[in-house]
Design a protein around this motif. Sequence first.
Motif, PDB file in Angstrom:
ATOM      1  N   PHE A 148       0.825  -1.216   0.000  1.00 14.32           N
ATOM      2  CA  PHE A 148       0.000   0.000   0.000  1.00 14.32           C
ATOM      3  C   PHE A 148       0.862   1.271   0.000  1.00 14.32           C
ATOM      4  N   ASN A 149       2.173   1.078  -0.106  1.00 19.02           N
ATOM      5  CA  ASN A 149       3.104   2.204  -0.189  1.00 19.02           C
ATOM      6  C   ASN A 149       3.040   3.104   1.063  1.00 19.02           C
ATOM      7  N   ILE A 150       3.011   2.427   2.236  1.00 24.11           N
ATOM      8  CA  ILE A 150       2.880   3.190   3.478  1.00 24.11           C
ATOM      9  C   ILE A 150       4.157   3.082   4.321  1.00 24.11           C
ATOM     10  N   ALA A 151       4.655   4.229   4.749  1.00 24.23           N
ATOM     11  CA  ALA A 151       5.865   4.231   5.576  1.00 24.23           C
ATOM     12  C   ALA A 151       5.497   3.821   6.995  1.00 24.23           C
ATOM     13  N   VAL A 152       6.323   2.941   7.575  1.00 25.69           N
ATOM     14  CA  VAL A 152       6.087   2.483   8.946  1.00 25.69           C
ATOM     15  C   VAL A 152       6.982   3.285   9.879  1.00 25.69           C
ATOM     16  N   GLU A 153       6.403   3.863  10.924  1.00 24.98           N
ATOM     17  CA  GLU A 153       7.177   4.707  11.840  1.00 24.98           C
ATOM     18  C   GLU A 153       7.866   3.890  12.931  1.00 24.98           C
ATOM     19  N   HIS A 154       7.115   2.978  13.539  1.00 22.64           N
ATOM     20  CA  HIS A 154       7.653   2.169  14.635  1.00 22.64           C
ATOM     21  C   HIS A 154       7.002   0.797  14.613  1.00 22.64           C
ATOM     22  N   ILE A 155       7.745  -0.203  15.150  1.00 18.93           N
ATOM     23  CA  ILE A 155       7.171  -1.555  15.261  1.00 18.93           C
ATOM     24  C   ILE A 155       7.487  -2.101  16.651  1.00 18.93           C
ATOM     25  N   PRO A 156       6.848  -1.592  17.696  1.00 15.18           N
ATOM     26  CA  PRO A 156       7.092  -2.187  19.017  1.00 15.18           C
ATOM     27  C   PRO A 156       6.556  -3.610  19.020  1.00 15.18           C
ATOM     28  N   SER A 157       7.312  -4.546  19.640  1.00 17.45           N
ATOM     29  CA  SER A 157       6.811  -5.921  19.613  1.00 17.45           C
ATOM     30  C   SER A 157       7.066  -6.646  20.926  1.00 17.45           C
ATOM     31  N   GLY A 158       6.251  -7.686  21.178  1.00 13.26           N
ATOM     32  CA  GLY A 158       6.414  -8.556  22.345  1.00 13.26           C
ATOM     33  C   GLY A 158       6.529  -9.982  21.831  1.00 13.26           C
ATOM     34  N   ILE A 159       6.320 -10.972  22.733  1.00 19.61           N
ATOM     35  CA  ILE A 159       6.486 -12.366  22.286  1.00 19.61           C
ATOM     36  C   ILE A 159       5.377 -12.734  21.306  1.00 19.61           C
ATOM     37  N   ASP A 160       4.153 -12.451  21.702  1.00 19.15           N
ATOM     38  CA  ASP A 160       3.029 -12.828  20.839  1.00 19.15           C
ATOM     39  C   ASP A 160       2.289 -11.618  20.281  1.00 19.15           C
ATOM     40  N   THR A 161       2.889 -10.465  20.415  1.00 18.75           N
ATOM     41  CA  THR A 161       2.198  -9.251  19.947  1.00 18.75           C
ATOM     42  C   THR A 161       3.149  -8.360  19.153  1.00 18.75           C
ATOM     43  N   MET A 162       2.579  -7.646  18.244  1.00 21.49           N
ATOM     44  CA  MET A 162       3.337  -6.569  17.599  1.00 21.49           C
ATOM     45  C   MET A 162       2.384  -5.437  17.260  1.00 21.49           C
ATOM     46  N   SER A 163       2.928  -4.220  17.206  1.00 19.20           N
ATOM     47  CA  SER A 163       2.123  -3.089  16.763  1.00 19.20           C
ATOM     48  C   SER A 163       2.850  -2.438  15.607  1.00 19.20           C
ATOM     49  N   VAL A 164       2.067  -1.864  14.722  1.00 19.19           N
ATOM     50  CA  VAL A 164       2.661  -1.113  13.623  1.00 19.19           C
ATOM     51  C   VAL A 164       2.116   0.303  13.739  1.00 19.19           C
ATOM     52  N   VAL A 165       3.030   1.269  13.802  1.00 16.76           N
ATOM     53  CA  VAL A 165       2.600   2.662  13.946  1.00 16.76           C
ATOM     54  C   VAL A 165       2.803   3.374  12.613  1.00 16.76           C
ATOM     55  N   VAL A 166       1.737   3.986  12.120  1.00 14.21           N
ATOM     56  CA  VAL A 166       1.825   4.716  10.840  1.00 14.21           C
ATOM     57  C   VAL A 166       1.170   6.090  11.001  1.00 14.21           C
ATOM     58  N   GLU A 167       1.509   6.995  10.121  1.00 12.71           N
ATOM     59  CA  GLU A 167       0.846   8.299  10.161  1.00 12.71           C
ATOM     60  C   GLU A 167      -0.606   8.136   9.721  1.00 12.71           C
ATOM     61  N   SER A 168      -1.531   8.734  10.473  1.00 13.66           N
ATOM     62  CA  SER A 168      -2.956   8.547  10.167  1.00 13.66           C
ATOM     63  C   SER A 168      -3.296   9.012   8.753  1.00 13.66           C
ATOM     64  N   SER A 169      -2.658  10.097   8.315  1.00 16.74           N
ATOM     65  CA  SER A 169      -3.000  10.623   6.984  1.00 16.74           C
ATOM     66  C   SER A 169      -2.666   9.616   5.880  1.00 16.74           C
ATOM     67  N   ALA A 170      -1.743   8.685   6.169  1.00 14.15           N
ATOM     68  CA  ALA A 170      -1.347   7.709   5.141  1.00 14.15           C
ATOM     69  C   ALA A 170      -2.382   6.600   4.974  1.00 14.15           C
ATOM     70  N   VAL A 171      -3.260   6.398   5.985  1.00 16.36           N
ATOM     71  CA  VAL A 171      -4.197   5.268   5.912  1.00 16.36           C
ATOM     72  C   VAL A 171      -5.642   5.760   5.978  1.00 16.36           C
TER      73      VAL A 171
END
Length: 439
Positions: free
Chosen positions: A324-347
Amino acid sequence: MGLKVCKFGGTSMADGQVMKKVKKIITSDKDRRFVVVSAPGKRYSGDIKVTDLLYKCYDEVANGLSCKEAFAKIRARFEGIVKELNLDFDIASILDETEERINKEKSADFTASRGEYLSAIIMSQLLGAKFIDCENVVFFNEHGVLDSNKTYKAINEALKGAELAVFPGFYGQDVNGKVKTFSRGGSDITGAIVAGAVNASLYENWTDVSGFLACDPRIVDNPKKIKSLSYKELRELSYMGANVLHSESIFPVRRANIPIKIKNTFRPEDEGTTILPIARYSPNGSIVTGIAGKKNFTVIFIEKSLMNSEIGFIRKVLSVLERFNIAVEHIPSGIDTMSVVVESSAVEGYKLDQILECIKFEVEPDIIRVTENVALVATVGHGMSSSVGTSARLFKVLADANINVKMIDQGSSELNIIVGVKNEECEKCISAIYHEFFS
Ligand code: ADP
Ligand code: ASP
Ligand code: MG
């Protein structure tokens, strides 16, 4: 000391009186030879920046109208400046040509670039300096990224024999020969490019504050000034919203180890802030160097049992965002979890739903959840890695202030701790962290 490149921002170009101050600053030091200027900014609170007026002109042109009405304000502004400065040159015909070209080119970037173009012409007249149009010396490649080799060569060619020269900031030429701008605040980048091209001994960035402050002065009253910081700290802070300097302006100077100095046009005697490569930067003893925040992020939270042992899980998630051509800002992750942080305007709009569907299809998560309106607040400083208990202090103060932390990301460089909070708690969060580490 050696050659200096000076960039003057919008408030430093706001009217004739300030431009006279600028001239005084430049002529008081013979090393200040190459100057980069912004478009005239606000003269008083509530005033409109020339660049914003130009975007209004473009809106009219894009709607099939002539920009006559919106351009009239810009015309008046520049004619007023020339009159105030008592300059004897034909600004009226330059304004006529500019208006004609705006109507003809029908390009947002071209239109927006004219503020810098006009203010550089005026500054060069005021200084008796050579005007060098960045349309002919700053080049972007086919990916829209600066072509530094071509640019540096062209700048040095244009500067041959020039004692004093003025460049308009903010724009260059793309591969199709069209004017293209950097993102907002991009004159800082042009200043750094010129400094890099001529291998300056110093890049001076003249603005309306006496240096880089530990946080945004619009959030905390009179924050502490940072005496010196490293390129890395600057990059983290400016990327996260400390927009006193554009976050991309360090790359051209970092390559050549050129220090940056932030100075105040209205208080030139103040010492300002120096930005140095890490090897030459001496820590000032404080744990935290600065705090900055940026609003409007979207966090996609994904949970799946045994995520960790599922080879390729993170890649599959990220490949959806890449598609989708979206830049990812951060990817905090745990053992069974991950989050993807993106700029709201991009999605925005339906894009987010499509992305979620694709992620579900690719990795079959147990839970997928979205949090919108998230602000990221970065606490930055080389001192944090060597001092025990910094994060404990940070989280305690946020808990005491009743701020709900939605996400945590500690950079692997140990240079920063980023927390995600509700948009509306961004300022409160910055203020709480500031008072914990600086009061
Ligand atoms: P210019 O027009 O000179 O480029 P900018 O408006 O881009 O100036 O940047 C200067 C402004 O940045 C200051 O007036 C201040 O309000 C704001 N600012 C935000 N964060 C910081 C910070 N950490 N330190 C100093 N100024 C900051
Ligand atoms: N004039 C442009 C802007 O307002 C660029 C700059 O000021 O650096 O974004
Ligand atoms: Mg700026």
